[in-house]
Scaffold this motif. Structure first.
Motif, short mmCIF file in Angstrom:
data_model
loop_
_atom_site.label_atom_id
_atom_site.label_comp_id
_atom_site.label_asym_id
_atom_site.label_seq_id
_atom_site.Cartn_x
_atom_site.Cartn_y
_atom_site.Cartn_z
N ALA A 34 0.93 -1.00 0.17
CA ALA A 34 0.27 0.10 -0.19
C ALA A 34 0.91 1.50 0.03
O ALA A 34 0.80 2.03 -0.44
N ALA A 35 2.66 1.25 0.35
CA ALA A 35 3.05 2.66 0.30
C ALA A 35 3.10 2.85 -1.14
O ALA A 35 3.49 4.09 -1.40
N TYR A 36 2.85 2.11 -1.97
CA TYR A 36 3.43 2.61 -3.37
C TYR A 36 1.83 2.46 -4.18
O TYR A 36 1.28 3.18 -4.71
N LEU A 37 0.91 1.62 -3.82
CA LEU A 37 -0.29 1.07 -4.23
C LEU A 37 -0.70 2.36 -4.43
O LEU A 37 -1.92 3.32 -5.56
N LEU A 38 -1.46 2.43 -3.55
CA LEU A 38 -1.81 4.54 -2.69
C LEU A 38 -1.31 5.74 -3.18
O LEU A 38 -2.50 5.74 -3.97
N PRO A 39 -0.23 5.40 -3.42
CA PRO A 39 0.29 7.04 -3.71
C PRO A 39 0.59 6.94 -5.69
O PRO A 39 -0.16 7.66 -6.62
N ALA A 40 0.30 5.60 -6.00
CA ALA A 40 0.26 5.38 -8.16
C ALA A 40 -0.83 5.30 -8.17
O ALA A 40 -1.68 6.13 -8.83
N ALA A 41 -2.03 4.96 -7.22
CA ALA A 41 -3.87 5.13 -7.33
C ALA A 41 -4.08 6.74 -7.41
O ALA A 41 -5.02 6.99 -7.98
N SER A 42 -3.79 7.15 -6.16
CA SER A 42 -3.82 8.37 -6.04
C SER A 42 -3.65 9.72 -7.61
O SER A 42 -3.99 10.51 -7.92
N ILE A 43 -2.10 9.05 -7.58
CA ILE A 43 -1.59 10.29 -8.00
C ILE A 43 -2.26 10.56 -9.66
O ILE A 43 -2.11 11.51 -10.31
N THR A 44 -2.61 9.38 -10.13
CA THR A 44 -3.25 9.10 -11.21
C THR A 44 -4.89 9.44 -11.41
O THR A 44 -5.28 10.00 -12.68
N ALA A 45 -5.25 9.48 -10.90
CA ALA A 45 -6.78 9.72 -10.03
C ALA A 45 -6.87 11.50 -10.08
O ALA A 45 -7.47 11.33 -10.33
N LEU A 46 -6.02 12.01 -9.69
CA LEU A 46 -5.93 13.16 -9.13
C LEU A 46 -5.39 14.59 -9.98
O LEU A 46 -5.39 14.90 -10.50
N GLY A 47 -4.80 13.69 -11.70
CA GLY A 47 -4.94 13.91 -12.69
C GLY A 47 -3.52 14.29 -13.26
O GLY A 47 -3.15 15.02 -14.35
N HIS A 48 -2.79 13.57 -12.32
CA HIS A 48 -0.84 13.35 -12.61
C HIS A 48 -0.24 12.29 -13.27
O HIS A 48 1.16 11.62 -12.55
N PRO A 49 -0.96 11.49 -14.39
CA PRO A 49 -0.86 10.39 -14.85
C PRO A 49 1.36 9.65 -15.25
O PRO A 49 1.66 9.25 -15.25
N ASN A 50 1.43 11.11 -15.47
CA ASN A 50 3.06 11.56 -16.18
C ASN A 50 4.26 11.20 -15.05
O ASN A 50 4.93 11.56 -15.16
N LEU A 51 2.89 11.32 -13.16
CA LEU A 51 3.94 11.11 -12.40
C LEU A 51 4.40 9.15 -12.13
O LEU A 51 5.21 9.36 -11.46
N LEU A 52 3.32 8.65 -12.83
CA LEU A 52 3.85 7.12 -12.19
C LEU A 52 4.24 6.77 -12.27
O LEU A 52 5.31 5.72 -11.85
N GLY A 53 5.47 7.15 -13.56
CA GLY A 53 6.76 6.40 -14.24
C GLY A 53 7.63 7.44 -13.05
O GLY A 53 8.48 6.82 -12.63
N PRO A 54 7.84 8.70 -12.60
CA PRO A 54 8.90 9.11 -11.90
C PRO A 54 8.64 8.30 -10.36
O PRO A 54 9.27 7.84 -9.47
N LEU A 55 7.55 7.79 -10.53
CA LEU A 55 7.44 6.79 -8.75
C LEU A 55 7.89 5.59 -8.78
O LEU A 55 8.04 5.02 -7.67
N PHE A 56 7.19 5.15 -10.22
CA PHE A 56 8.01 3.78 -10.41
C PHE A 56 10.27 3.38 -10.03
O PHE A 56 10.11 2.83 -9.35
N THR A 57 10.47 4.50 -10.28
CA THR A 57 11.60 4.90 -10.20
C THR A 57 12.30 4.62 -8.60
O THR A 57 12.97 4.54 -8.48
N ASP A 58 11.32 5.82 -7.97
CA ASP A 58 11.31 5.99 -6.97
C ASP A 58 10.91 5.12 -6.31
O ASP A 58 12.29 4.67 -4.82
N VAL A 59 10.53 3.80 -6.18
CA VAL A 59 9.56 3.07 -5.12
C VAL A 59 11.06 1.73 -5.80
O VAL A 59 11.20 1.66 -4.05
N LEU A 60 11.91 2.00 -6.46
CA LEU A 60 13.08 0.96 -6.78
C LEU A 60 13.80 1.68 -6.10
O LEU A 60 14.34 0.62 -5.70
#
Length: 249
Positions: A34-60
């Motif tokens: 949930a530490a990354y699933l919640l922000p992944a779902a939230s940032i996309t739904a909030l209208g910032h889908p271009n941040l999913l890639g950077p989120l993936f990089t930072d989660v790694l």
């Protein structure tokens, strides 16, 4: 705070600081994912889908012990579920962002259609698929289901079929990658991020019915609120909604 600039605009701090904040409030009763699933779902739904890639990089970088392939498949499943909740344009933009980050990371993932979709009958709204969808719906909604469906008037039959056979049947009740609780966290945060109180309450109640305590649901919502604040959407009073279903669990 680094002041790093992302592709969709400057933010006061980078996603690793957001992930650090989330990790300090994540309840132990919730899956660690949930530490990354919640922000992944939230940032996309909030209208910032271009941040999913950077989120993936930072989660790694933030969770180097976790399998990059598994995280990629989990984020894919978030998006496969989210398109029914927030729409295709946001989701396909997020998919492109994720794919770009994966390529930049130098990590190769196997391509090709997922095995669950490669069967000839895998996308047919069969009786088994519809029953799976209805079973999960009734687990979440219980006695609230029929009153909700009845509000659709003359459209009830068609949209009940859509919910049971497609939205839940094919996608939201598929727990091959994300568990029931992980899925419900994605559903709740995706709807909440859109500010839709009524449907959000259905899934606040659903999380409680899956065994998550009131306090821990509130903590999960604080993560969604923190994501909204990070993205410049201001403070949201979403945590207070939890108390509204106290007598309905």
């Amino acid at each position: 705070m680094s002041g790093r600039t992302r592709k969709d605009g400057p933010f006061p701090h980078d996603l690793r600081n957001l992930l650090t904040t989330i990790s300090t409030v994540l309840p132990q009763s919730l899956p660690k994912t949930a530490a990354y699933l919640l922000p992944a779902a939230s940032i996309t739904a909030l209208g910032h889908p271009n941040l999913l890639g950077p989120l993936f990089t930072d989660v790694l970088a933030f969770l180097p012990e976790r399998s990059s392939k598994k995280i990629s498949l989990q984020l894919r499943d978030v998006l496969l579920k989210q398109w029914t909740l927030i729409g295709i344009p946001l989701v396909v933009t997020a998919v492109s962002s994720l794919a770009s980050a994966e390529k930049a990371s130098g990590i190769e993932f196997p391509s090709g259609l997922s095995s669950k979709y490669s069967k000839d009958d895998s996308l047919a709204p069969s009786e088994a698929i519809s029953n799976r969808g209805e079973k999960f719906m009734r687990k979440l909604y219980q006695s609230n289901l029929e009153p909700i469906l009845s509000t659709w008037g003359s459209h009830e039959a068609d949209f009940t079929w859509l919910e049971k056979s497609v939205i839940y049947g094919l996608f939201l009740s598929d727990h091959e990658v994300l568990s029931e609780v992980e899925t419900e966290l994605v559903i709740m945060s995706s709807i909440m991020a859109q500010g839709l109180k009524g449907p959000t309450l259905w899934h606040v109640r659903g999380l409680r019915r899956l065994g998550i305590s009131k306090k821990d649901v509130e903590e999960a919502i604080k993560i969604v609120v923190e994501c909204a604040r990070y993205l410049g959407h201001g403070d949201k009073d979403w945590v207070s909604w939890v108390a509204e279903v106290d007598g309905e669990v």
